[in-house]
Design a protein around this motif. Structure first.
Motif, PDB file in Angstrom:
ATOM      1  N   UNK A 264       0.832  -1.214   0.000  1.00  0.00           N
ATOM      2  CA  UNK A 264       0.000   0.000   0.000  1.00  0.00           C
ATOM      3  C   UNK A 264       0.864   1.260   0.000  1.00  0.00           C
ATOM      4  N   UNK A 265       2.028   1.195   0.615  1.00  0.00           N
ATOM      5  CA  UNK A 265       2.945   2.335   0.595  1.00  0.00           C
ATOM      6  C   UNK A 265       3.517   2.541  -0.805  1.00  0.00           C
ATOM      7  N   UNK A 266       3.860   1.436  -1.466  1.00  0.00           N
ATOM      8  CA  UNK A 266       4.456   1.515  -2.800  1.00  0.00           C
ATOM      9  C   UNK A 266       3.424   1.817  -3.882  1.00  0.00           C
ATOM     10  N   UNK A 267       2.170   1.448  -3.635  1.00  0.00           N
ATOM     11  CA  UNK A 267       1.096   1.640  -4.621  1.00  0.00           C
ATOM     12  C   UNK A 267      -0.058   2.388  -3.974  1.00  0.00           C
ATOM     13  N   UNK A 268       0.076   3.698  -3.762  1.00  0.00           N
ATOM     14  CA  UNK A 268      -1.013   4.469  -3.137  1.00  0.00           C
ATOM     15  C   UNK A 268      -2.313   4.316  -3.931  1.00  0.00           C
ATOM     16  N   UNK A 269      -3.399   4.065  -3.215  1.00  0.00           N
ATOM     17  CA  UNK A 269      -4.690   3.912  -3.874  1.00  0.00           C
ATOM     18  C   UNK A 269      -4.993   2.503  -4.340  1.00  0.00           C
ATOM     19  N   UNK A 270      -4.071   1.537  -4.126  1.00  0.00           N
ATOM     20  CA  UNK A 270      -4.322   0.164  -4.550  1.00  0.00           C
ATOM     21  C   UNK A 270      -5.548  -0.390  -3.814  1.00  0.00           C
ATOM     22  N   UNK A 271      -6.338  -1.196  -4.518  1.00  0.00           N
ATOM     23  CA  UNK A 271      -7.527  -1.840  -3.938  1.00  0.00           C
ATOM     24  C   UNK A 271      -7.162  -3.279  -3.589  1.00  0.00           C
ATOM     25  N   UNK A 272      -7.501  -3.687  -2.368  1.00  0.00           N
ATOM     26  CA  UNK A 272      -7.313  -5.066  -1.934  1.00  0.00           C
ATOM     27  C   UNK A 272      -8.668  -5.770  -1.983  1.00  0.00           C
TER      28      UNK A 272
END
Length: 347
Positions: free
Chosen positions: A294-302
């Motif tokens: 989540x830090x490396x990919x801001x806005x990622x959906x899990x």
């Protein structure tokens, strides 16, 4: 949700100078972790077919599973001719309430569903020949698409199909009108022609392979511990085109180790997590990986599929919340007695 499994794989018995062939196997119908056997009535159709273009039917029979059974033997006897193909495949399926069509998997808690089983090809004419300790599941998706997923028949649960992956598969297969209702934050992602997807704890690779089959322009990376490499690679091969597919790949990933460069240097749109919280000892490592991603990919959906097996799994949600990763939406997926909660999560 119940699975047909081979307790003893199909095996050939023949006598010298005889064209009478016997194929024997022992099957069970059990839950995902084999902790309970199917306790209802089921009519099973067993077939032996040639593993050739003609798929010639060599033998078939119907057997009845009744409450209280733990296993049932199945035996085929047929007369081979000079035209009989050397390799064959055994298939066992329920005549009703089959679970092979992902579009109809959503069911009430009292409704039974049984997943069919196909053996590996084996030499049906050679005495002592036997299938491998694998079972193939052929899962029907939307728009006439299908995936073929191999899993092991042994006790190693890392290489089995689990309800979380099936529920996630069924949800994706019933879009745009899933019977559960919508996870709205997924809609813009899945309408995009190309997204970058990472699956964690993939096991056989079911969810990632299905997503790529439904969205072939997406880039999907399937990951798990090295113990799954062989089975996942087999499934990638089974579902790839003749020319291969560069948009889907497998990499081993240990949550307890630092993220490898191939992962840390990528930006992901969607992370798939299906049935990964049952082992509470691994939860802190899973949370650490999700935090870093989540830090490396801001806005990622899990997209998380979660079947509750014990109360201690709640620690996962407590620990990710401490990292600022929270539930955004949820739907309940009732799958023939298995409740799976589907969540979208993120910061």
């Amino acid at each position: 949700m119940h699975f047909i499994r081979f307790l003893k794989v199909p095996t050939t018995t023949s006598k010298p100078s005889s064209n009478i062939i016997t194929i024997s196997t022992l099957i069970t119908i059990s839950t995902d972790l084999s902790e309970a056997f199917y306790n209802g009535n089921a009519t099973l159709r067993a077939t032996l077919r040639a593993d050739s273009q003609s798929r010639q039917l060599l033998a078939s029979k119907t057997v009845n599973w009744t409450p209280g059974l733990r296993n049932i033997p199945i035996q085929f006897t047929f007369t081979a001719s000079k035209d009989t193909a050397s390799d064959g495949i055994v298939c066992i399926s329920a005549t009703e309430n089959r679970a092979d069509d992902m579009r109809t998997l959503f069911a009430g808690p009292s409704e039974s569903r049984i997943l069919s089983a196909w053996s590996t090809p084996f030499n049906i004419l050679q005495n002592g020949s036997k299938a491998e300790a694998l079972v193939e599941r052929k899962l029907q998706l939307s728009a006439g698409k299908m995936v073929r997923i191999w899993e092991e028949t042994r006790e190693d649960i890392a290489r089995h199909i689990w309800p979380g992956g099936l529920a996630m598969t069924s949800y994706l297969s019933t879009l745009p009108t899933p019977p559960t209702g919508h996870l709205q934050s997924l809609t813009p992602l899945l309408q995009t022609r190309s997204i970058n997807v990472l699956e964690l704890g993939a096991g056989c690779g079911l969810a990632g392979i299905v997503l790529h089959t439904l969205l072939p322009s997406s880039k999907v990376t399937i990951t798990d511990l090295p113990i799954t490499t062989e089975i996942t690679s087999k499934n990638l091969t089974s579902n790839s085109s003749e020319n291969g597919d560069n948009n889907i790949s497998y990499h081993p990933l240990d949550w307890a180790a630092p993220l490898p460069e191939w992962c840390a240097s990528s930006t992901y749109d969607l992370i798939l997590v299906a049935d990964c919280t049952y082992n509470t000892a691994s939860i802190p490592y899973l949370v650490g990986v999700l935090d870093e991603l989540c830090r490396l990919s801001p806005g990622v959906v899990i997209l998380l599929a979660h079947k509750v097996r014990h109360d201690s799994e709640e620690m996962f949600f407590e620990m990710v919340a401490e990292k600022g990763i929270v539930k955004k939406e949820s739907v309940v997926f009732e799958m023939a007695g298995d409740r799976v909660d589907l969540y979208t999560m993120g910061r």
